[in-house]
Enzyme design. Structure first.
Site, PDB file in Angstrom:
ATOM      1  N   CYS A  21      -2.463 -13.720 -26.234  1.00 46.83           N
ATOM      2  CA  CYS A  21      -2.198 -14.499 -25.019  1.00 46.83           C
ATOM      3  C   CYS A  21      -3.493 -14.574 -24.222  1.00 46.83           C
ATOM      4  CB  CYS A  21      -1.028 -13.926 -24.219  1.00 46.83           C
ATOM      5  SG  CYS A  21      -1.310 -12.345 -23.406  1.00 46.83           S
ATOM      6  N   ASN A  24      -3.752 -10.449 -22.121  1.00 51.32           N
ATOM      7  CA  ASN A  24      -3.275  -9.313 -22.918  1.00 51.32           C
ATOM      8  C   ASN A  24      -2.629  -8.218 -22.065  1.00 51.32           C
ATOM      9  OD1 ASN A  24      -4.666  -6.839 -25.176  1.00 51.32           O
ATOM     10  ND2 ASN A  24      -2.807  -7.983 -25.465  1.00 51.32           N
ATOM     11  N   CYS A  26       0.712  -9.250 -20.517  1.00 46.73           N
ATOM     12  CA  CYS A  26       2.118  -9.670 -20.402  1.00 46.73           C
ATOM     13  C   CYS A  26       2.696 -10.041 -21.773  1.00 46.73           C
ATOM     14  CB  CYS A  26       2.263 -10.850 -19.430  1.00 46.73           C
ATOM     15  SG  CYS A  26       1.845 -10.463 -17.715  1.00 46.73           S
ATOM     16  N   ARG A  27       2.441 -11.270 -22.202  1.00 50.97           N
ATOM     17  CA  ARG A  27       3.122 -11.796 -23.392  1.00 50.97           C
ATOM     18  C   ARG A  27       2.738 -11.119 -24.697  1.00 50.97           C
ATOM     19  NH1 ARG A  27       1.522 -17.870 -22.505  1.00 50.97           N
ATOM     20  NH2 ARG A  27      -0.359 -16.779 -21.836  1.00 50.97           N
ATOM     21  N   SER A  28       1.447 -10.984 -24.980  1.00 46.70           N
ATOM     22  CA  SER A  28       1.068 -10.420 -26.281  1.00 46.70           C
ATOM     23  C   SER A  28       1.389  -8.937 -26.404  1.00 46.70           C
ATOM     24  CB  SER A  28      -0.396 -10.724 -26.627  1.00 46.70           C
ATOM     25  OG  SER A  28      -1.284 -10.277 -25.646  1.00 46.70           O
ATOM     26  N   ASP A 137       3.938 -17.940 -19.508  1.00 50.56           N
ATOM     27  CA  ASP A 137       3.307 -16.771 -18.898  1.00 50.56           C
ATOM     28  C   ASP A 137       4.116 -16.341 -17.671  1.00 50.56           C
ATOM     29  OD1 ASP A 137       1.652 -14.833 -17.858  1.00 50.56           O
ATOM     30  OD2 ASP A 137      -0.173 -16.031 -18.050  1.00 50.56           O
TER      31      ASP A 137
END
Length: 169
Positions: A21, A24, A26-28, A137
């Site tokens: 993401c 690095n 939140c999402r990943s 995000d």
């Protein structure tokens, strides 16, 4: 949807999966934690080399966002990684499958030289997602955004593992 070759796991060495993401935090890291959890539940965690990174390095060395960690903890999932920036020289050799969370991440990866045949949008493995669906995000929102991201990522991780097991049993 673009047709892709089936994902084949390697017998001799772990199959590298990299979640990407922007920062690095939140999402990943959510995707990394969920994938580890799902692979462990299926008894196949040892078949993988799993990591996450960001295309930017603003948060390098930091743990995942506190809201991501709280949501993960409530679901019984650990988010083990520390943020790091993508290292094209090493990462494109090490990982067999690179999973960006959105189109901008994908475009950045391809611009930096990622092998196109190894790059797939994360939600391409989510059977409920529309073509080219992205993982939004949640950084600038509240807890609900993190819950939604977990749901999307969990469906995608289950779909990815289902596909891998279908072609590798």
């Amino acid at each position: 949807m673009t047709e892709h070759s089936p994902i084949r796991l390697h017998d001799a060495s772990p199959f590298g999966v990299l979640f990407v993401c922007l920062g690095n935090i939140c999402r990943s890291p959510i995707a990394e934690g969920v994938f580890i959890h799902e692979a462990r539940e299926r008894g196949i965690l040892d078949r993988f080399d799993i990591d996450s990174c960001g295309t930017g390095g603003w948060h390098a060395g930091e743990r995942a966002d506190p809201r991501a960690r709280a949501t993960a903890k409530a679901r019984g999932i650990e988010l083990p990684s520390l943020a790091r920036k993508l290292n094209p020289k090493n990462d494109f050799d090490r990982f067999h499958l690179i999973l960006p969370m959105d189109q901008q991440n994908m475009d950045d990866l391809l611009r930096l030289g990622a092998p196109a045949e190894r790059v797939r949008l994360m939600r391409s493995f989510d059977a409920t997602a529309e073509h080219l669906a992205e993982v939004p995000d949640p950084y600038y929102g509240g807890a609900e955004g993190f819950e939604n991201v977990f749901d999307m990522v969990q469906r995608a991780c289950k779909g990815l593992l289902d596909e891998m097991l279908q072609h590798n049993t």
